[in-house]
Scaffold this active site. Structure first.
Site, PDB file in Angstrom:
ATOM      1  N   HIS A   1      82.761  -5.337  18.497  1.00 14.00           N
ATOM      2  CA  HIS A   1      82.072  -6.179  19.484  1.00 14.00           C
ATOM      3  C   HIS A   1      82.788  -7.525  19.616  1.00 14.00           C
ATOM      4  CE1 HIS A   1      79.061  -3.203  19.913  1.00 14.00           C
ATOM      5  NE2 HIS A   1      78.429  -3.431  18.773  1.00 14.00           N
TER       6      HIS A   1
ATOM      7  N   ARG B   1      83.274   1.602  34.219  1.00 18.78           N
ATOM      8  CA  ARG B   1      82.793   1.926  32.882  1.00 18.78           C
ATOM      9  C   ARG B   1      83.988   2.301  32.029  1.00 18.78           C
ATOM     10  NH1 ARG B   1      77.721   4.868  30.617  1.00 18.78           N
ATOM     11  NH2 ARG B   1      78.284   4.906  28.429  1.00 18.78           N
TER      12      ARG B   1
ATOM     13  N   LEU C   1      82.966 -18.445  40.262  1.00 23.16           N
ATOM     14  CA  LEU C   1      82.567 -17.087  39.864  1.00 23.16           C
ATOM     15  C   LEU C   1      81.157 -17.144  39.282  1.00 23.16           C
ATOM     16  CD1 LEU C   1      83.348 -14.047  39.086  1.00 23.16           C
ATOM     17  CD2 LEU C   1      83.947 -14.987  36.849  1.00 23.16           C
TER      18      LEU C   1
ATOM     19  N   SER D   1      68.252  -1.961  27.039  1.00 20.99           N
ATOM     20  CA  SER D   1      66.909  -1.831  26.431  1.00 20.99           C
ATOM     21  C   SER D   1      66.953  -0.813  25.297  1.00 20.99           C
ATOM     22  CB  SER D   1      65.885  -1.332  27.450  1.00 20.99           C
ATOM     23  OG  SER D   1      66.226  -1.587  28.757  1.00 20.99           O
TER      24      SER D   1
ATOM     25  N   SER E   1      74.100   5.158  32.732  1.00 16.84           N
ATOM     26  CA  SER E   1      73.326   4.621  31.598  1.00 16.84           C
ATOM     27  C   SER E   1      72.368   3.482  31.951  1.00 16.84           C
ATOM     28  CB  SER E   1      74.273   4.153  30.486  1.00 16.84           C
ATOM     29  OG  SER E   1      74.979   5.237  29.966  1.00 16.84           O
TER      30      SER E   1
ATOM     31  N   ASP F   1      81.940  -0.160  27.449  1.00 15.56           N
ATOM     32  CA  ASP F   1      81.650   0.818  26.386  1.00 15.56           C
ATOM     33  C   ASP F   1      82.878   1.062  25.512  1.00 15.56           C
ATOM     34  OD1 ASP F   1      80.022   2.495  24.971  1.00 15.56           O
ATOM     35  OD2 ASP F   1      80.282   4.205  26.312  1.00 15.56           O
TER      36      ASP F   1
ATOM     37  N   TRP G   1      86.312   1.930  19.024  1.00 16.45           N
ATOM     38  CA  TRP G   1      87.537   1.153  18.809  1.00 16.45           C
ATOM     39  C   TRP G   1      87.590   0.688  17.361  1.00 16.45           C
ATOM     40  CZ3 TRP G   1      88.654  -3.705  17.063  1.00 16.45           C
ATOM     41  CH2 TRP G   1      89.979  -4.146  17.246  1.00 16.45           C
TER      42      TRP G   1
ATOM     43  N   GLU H   1      81.582   1.779  44.461  1.00 12.34           N
ATOM     44  CA  GLU H   1      82.658   2.679  44.052  1.00 12.34           C
ATOM     45  C   GLU H   1      82.610   2.682  42.522  1.00 12.34           C
ATOM     46  OE1 GLU H   1      84.221   4.300  46.327  1.00 12.34           O
ATOM     47  OE2 GLU H   1      83.235   3.093  47.861  1.00 12.34           O
TER      48      GLU H   1
HETATM   49  C1  FPP Z   1      79.256  -0.945  23.876  1.00 19.58           C
HETATM   50  O1  FPP Z   1      80.076  -0.428  22.888  1.00 19.58           O
HETATM   51  C2  FPP Z   1      79.112  -2.381  23.713  1.00 19.58           C
HETATM   52  C3  FPP Z   1      77.952  -3.016  23.399  1.00 19.58           C
HETATM   53  C4  FPP Z   1      76.660  -2.313  23.263  1.00 19.58           C
HETATM   54  C5  FPP Z   1      77.909  -4.462  23.157  1.00 19.58           C
HETATM   55  C6  FPP Z   1      78.842  -5.244  23.991  1.00 19.58           C
HETATM   56  C7  FPP Z   1      78.676  -6.650  23.683  1.00 19.58           C
HETATM   57  C8  FPP Z   1      79.672  -7.527  23.693  1.00 19.58           C
HETATM   58  C9  FPP Z   1      81.082  -7.225  24.028  1.00 19.58           C
HETATM   59  C10 FPP Z   1      79.318  -8.923  23.393  1.00 19.58           C
HETATM   60  C11 FPP Z   1      79.109  -9.583  24.711  1.00 19.58           C
HETATM   61  C12 FPP Z   1      78.666 -10.923  24.573  1.00 19.58           C
HETATM   62  C13 FPP Z   1      78.833 -11.817  25.569  1.00 19.58           C
HETATM   63  C14 FPP Z   1      78.212 -13.150  25.466  1.00 19.58           C
HETATM   64  C15 FPP Z   1      79.626 -11.494  26.781  1.00 19.58           C
HETATM   65  P1  FPP Z   1      79.473   0.651  21.899  1.00 19.58           P
HETATM   66  O2  FPP Z   1      79.137  -0.036  20.622  1.00 19.58           O
HETATM   67  O3  FPP Z   1      78.348   1.368  22.563  1.00 19.58           O
HETATM   68  O4  FPP Z   1      80.708   1.562  21.721  1.00 19.58           O
HETATM   69  P2  FPP Z   1      80.697   3.082  21.214  1.00 19.58           P
HETATM   70  O5  FPP Z   1      80.167   3.896  22.358  1.00 19.58           O
HETATM   71  O6  FPP Z   1      82.127   3.339  20.918  1.00 19.58           O
HETATM   72  O7  FPP Z   1      79.833   3.117  19.989  1.00 19.58           O
END
Ligand code: FPP
Length: 238
Positions: A34, A185, A129, A63, A193, A17, A22, A204
């Site tokens: 992202h 998290r 892994l 979802s 969530s 998250d 960021w 843990e």
């Molecule tokens: C949460 O941050 C992050 C997401 C909903 C998307 C995460 C996806 C990636 C890092 C891409 C992963 C892809 C692969 C193939 C591993 P947020 O946007 O909810 O952050 P915020 O709470 O600050 O808005």
């Protein structure tokens, strides 16, 4: 006094998250957050291989994330495709087996075909892994699907009611991991969530006050070392 567990976790789950915040902090578009998040994924995978973690399960899209702006959803879809194209050769070299789970059909053929390619390319018999990525996944939906699947097989007389056990529940879950030892998290919020609700029973849980793109190798290693210090009792008196 109860003894420390003194072992690294086998199965790690991460709720990544904080990408959006960021990006905001750095005056960038959410999609850039992202994108930066994928760099962190690469680092954390490397550490997981080094530390001989058995599985790493990442929450990439819930979802509920379908309620986000269309532009952000499209950016994440493209990011999944780009990440697969960029990372599969490196993952193969490291003998990392990729699996995606959740209601993947909702992502459409382009993403699904890419996922199939990534999974077939990394289908190792003896992976170092297991890297599992949750896409369009919700724990409550998974439990609903499990119940419906088992009920249908009971009605078809393929399963006896008395034979339903935790193993069968795991088999019917779309998640390719039975139980999580350590759940991390990032992003500062202290909630689960809808992630792997059934599998985190004895996990843990570590909440980290850093946005996912700021979560570094050293932070992950610190989590793993802290896990070693925990006394895991599973309800028993040690
Ligand atoms: C949460 O941050 C992050 C997401 C909903 C998307 C995460 C996806 C990636 C890092 C891409 C992963 C892809 C692969 C193939 C591993 P947020 O946007 O909810 O952050 P915020 O709470 O600050 O808005």
């Amino acid at each position: 006094m109860a003894k420390n567990n003194n072992k690294f976790p086998k199965n790690v789950g991460i709720i990544m998250d904080g990408n959006g915040r960021w990006a905001l902090k750095n005056s960038l578009q959410v999609s850039q957050g992202h994108k930066k998040g994928v760099d962190t994924v690469r680092e954390i995978v490397e550490v997981s291989v080094e530390k001989k973690i058995k599985s790493l399960t990442l929450y990439a899209f819930s979802s509920e994330n379908w309620q986000r702006p269309k532009s952000e959803i499209n950016a994440i879809k493209n990011l999944v495709i780009d990440a697969i194209n960029d990372q599969v050769p490196e993952l193969k070299e490291q003998r990392v087996q990729l699996k995606f789970f959740g209601h993947l059909e909702e992502f459409g053929n382009k993403v699904i075909n890419k996922i199939k390619y990534a999974e077939s390319e990394t289908n190792f018999e003896d992976p170092k892994l297991n890297l599992n990525i949750a896409l369009s996944y919700g724990g409550q939906q998974d439990i609903l699907d499990i119940v419906k699947g088992i009920a249908a097989d009971v009605l078809d007389k393929k399963i006896n009611l008395k034979d339903i056990d935790q193993k069968i529940i795991s088999e019917f879950s779309c998640a390719p991991v039975e139980s999580i030892d350590l759940l991390i998290r990032t992003g500062g919020d202290k909630r689960v969530s809808n992630f792997l609700l059934y599998q985190i029973a004895y996990a843990e849980i570590m909440f980290i006050d850093k946005f996912w793109p700021d979560f570094k190798k050293t932070d992950f290693i610190e989590c793993l070392n802290n896990f070693k210090k925990v006394s895991r009792r599973f309800g028993k008196r040690l």
